[in-house]
Scaffold this active site. Structure first.
Site, PDB file in Angstrom:
ATOM      1  N   ASP A  30      -6.321 -22.486  41.060  1.00  0.00           N
ATOM      2  CA  ASP A  30      -6.979 -22.626  42.538  1.00  0.00           C
ATOM      3  C   ASP A  30      -8.320 -23.598  42.099  1.00  0.00           C
ATOM      4  O   ASP A  30      -8.775 -23.633  40.999  1.00  0.00           O
ATOM      5  CB  ASP A  30      -7.153 -21.562  43.244  1.00  0.00           C
ATOM      6  CG  ASP A  30      -8.086 -21.615  44.251  1.00  0.00           C
ATOM      7  OD1 ASP A  30      -8.041 -22.200  45.142  1.00  0.00           O
ATOM      8  OD2 ASP A  30      -9.401 -20.904  44.497  1.00  0.00           O
ATOM      9  N   LEU A  31      -8.715 -24.307  43.090  1.00  0.00           N
ATOM     10  CA  LEU A  31     -10.130 -24.981  43.029  1.00  0.00           C
ATOM     11  C   LEU A  31     -11.465 -24.198  43.233  1.00  0.00           C
ATOM     12  O   LEU A  31     -12.005 -23.625  42.226  1.00  0.00           O
ATOM     13  CB  LEU A  31     -10.194 -26.157  43.789  1.00  0.00           C
ATOM     14  CG  LEU A  31     -11.423 -27.255  43.896  1.00  0.00           C
ATOM     15  CD1 LEU A  31     -11.867 -27.531  42.382  1.00  0.00           C
ATOM     16  CD2 LEU A  31     -11.010 -28.358  44.748  1.00  0.00           C
ATOM     17  N   ASP A  32     -11.501 -24.009  44.660  1.00  0.00           N
ATOM     18  CA  ASP A  32     -12.785 -23.104  45.018  1.00  0.00           C
ATOM     19  C   ASP A  32     -13.084 -21.815  44.660  1.00  0.00           C
ATOM     20  O   ASP A  32     -11.964 -21.167  44.897  1.00  0.00           O
ATOM     21  CB  ASP A  32     -12.905 -23.583  46.708  1.00  0.00           C
ATOM     22  CG  ASP A  32     -13.108 -25.057  47.066  1.00  0.00           C
ATOM     23  OD1 ASP A  32     -14.028 -25.520  46.789  1.00  0.00           O
ATOM     24  OD2 ASP A  32     -11.840 -25.527  47.384  1.00  0.00           O
ATOM     25  N   ASP A 207      -8.670 -16.877  43.438  1.00  0.00           N
ATOM     26  CA  ASP A 207      -9.954 -15.799  43.940  1.00  0.00           C
ATOM     27  C   ASP A 207      -9.729 -15.244  45.207  1.00  0.00           C
ATOM     28  O   ASP A 207     -10.050 -14.233  45.543  1.00  0.00           O
ATOM     29  CB  ASP A 207     -11.225 -16.549  43.901  1.00  0.00           C
ATOM     30  CG  ASP A 207     -11.320 -17.551  44.900  1.00  0.00           C
ATOM     31  OD1 ASP A 207     -10.663 -18.423  45.026  1.00  0.00           O
ATOM     32  OD2 ASP A 207     -12.376 -17.592  45.815  1.00  0.00           O
TER      33      ASP A 207
HETATM   34 MG   LIG Z   1     -10.457 -20.335  46.076  1.00  0.00          MG
END
Ligand SMILES: [Mg+2]
Length: 258
Positions: A30-32, A207
């Protein structure tokens, strides 16, 4: 049904993952909140030199078995990664571009998202700090800068979803309306059925709530999920404290592969 009742239960204290052998690994991230710290607005996250070096080193060490799996739009992911990542699942899995840059996108019916967009923009115009983001096959209503608007935002999203046959995707300080279709777990399964990922051990770092399907998919295919940060409960078997810890862990894997 995922419950938040056991947030502090001892069973929720997860071990750190072992350093993966990258020559056996297919890596999904994932990124953020995973590869980049959460910022006040999505646009505040941009290209970053140290992240670029890490991603380039990972892609080399993994012989291309690296994919970003994010809720952002494909154009936004390409902006942040400067078009350096070929394999991308965007909009929580609704859009997927494989390692050969072939694009798979869920068809978006006319009308429902347009109607939702109009309503959400009118709502945001009356609540200072709310941010509406049109992602094509999903619309995000960000309330990070207007936390008091959370209950009304979530209620509105639920009502719109029911009226317009859309799905609600809850996230960290955001609620989204998306067309029905593949989730992040489905995207990982699709990557794992293709070259160069097929036959390798999937590892997924994420996350947020939307990442749970990804943890489940990676683990069903003999790999594992790593949750970044403190959100619990989770299906992930391992945890890293924050974005910095995740990046250190990935760098150690690169160093071990040299
Ligand atoms: Mg995320």
């Amino acid at each position: 049904m995922i419950s938040t009742a056991h947030r502090d239960a001892p069973g929720d204290v997860l071990p750190a993952p072992m350093i993966p052998q990258l020559d056996r690994t297919a890596l999904f991230a994932d990124l953020d909140g995973t590869l980049a710290p959460i910022e006040a607005t999505p646009q505040a996250v941009g290209p970053n030199a140290s992240r670029r070096r890490l991603i380039d080193a990972l892609t080399r060490a993994l012989s291309g078995r690296f994919a970003v799996v994010s809720g952002r739009s494909l154009a936004d992911i390409d902006r942040v990664f400067e078009n350096r990542v070929a394999a991308v699942a965007a909009v929580h899995g609704l859009v997927r571009r494989n390692a050969e840059r072939k694009l798979f996108a869920t068809a978006v019916g006319e009308g429902a998202l347009t109607a939702a967009l109009d309503t959400l923009r009118a709502f945001a115009a009356n609540h200072a700090g709310l941010l509406v983001e049109d992602k094509g096959s999903a619309i995000a209503l960000h309330y990070r800068q207007s936390p008091a608007s959370e209950p009304a935002s979530r209620t509105l999203a639920r009502h719109l979803a029911a009226d317009l046959a859309l799905e609600v995707q809850e996230g960290d300080m955001v609620v989204e309306l998306r067309v029905p279709g593949p989730d992040k777990g489905d995207a990982i399964n699709a990557f794992m059925a293709e070259s160069p990922f097929a036959g390798y051990v999937p590892v997924f770092l994420g996350d947020d709530f939307t990442d749970e399907s990804g943890f489940e998919a990676a683990q069903a295919l003999g790999g594992f999920g790593v949750i970044v940060g403190a959100r619990r409960p989770t299906l992930a078997k391992y945890a890293l404290a924050d974005v910095a810890a995740a990046r250190t862990w990935l760098q150690r894997a690169v160093d071990a592969a040299r």
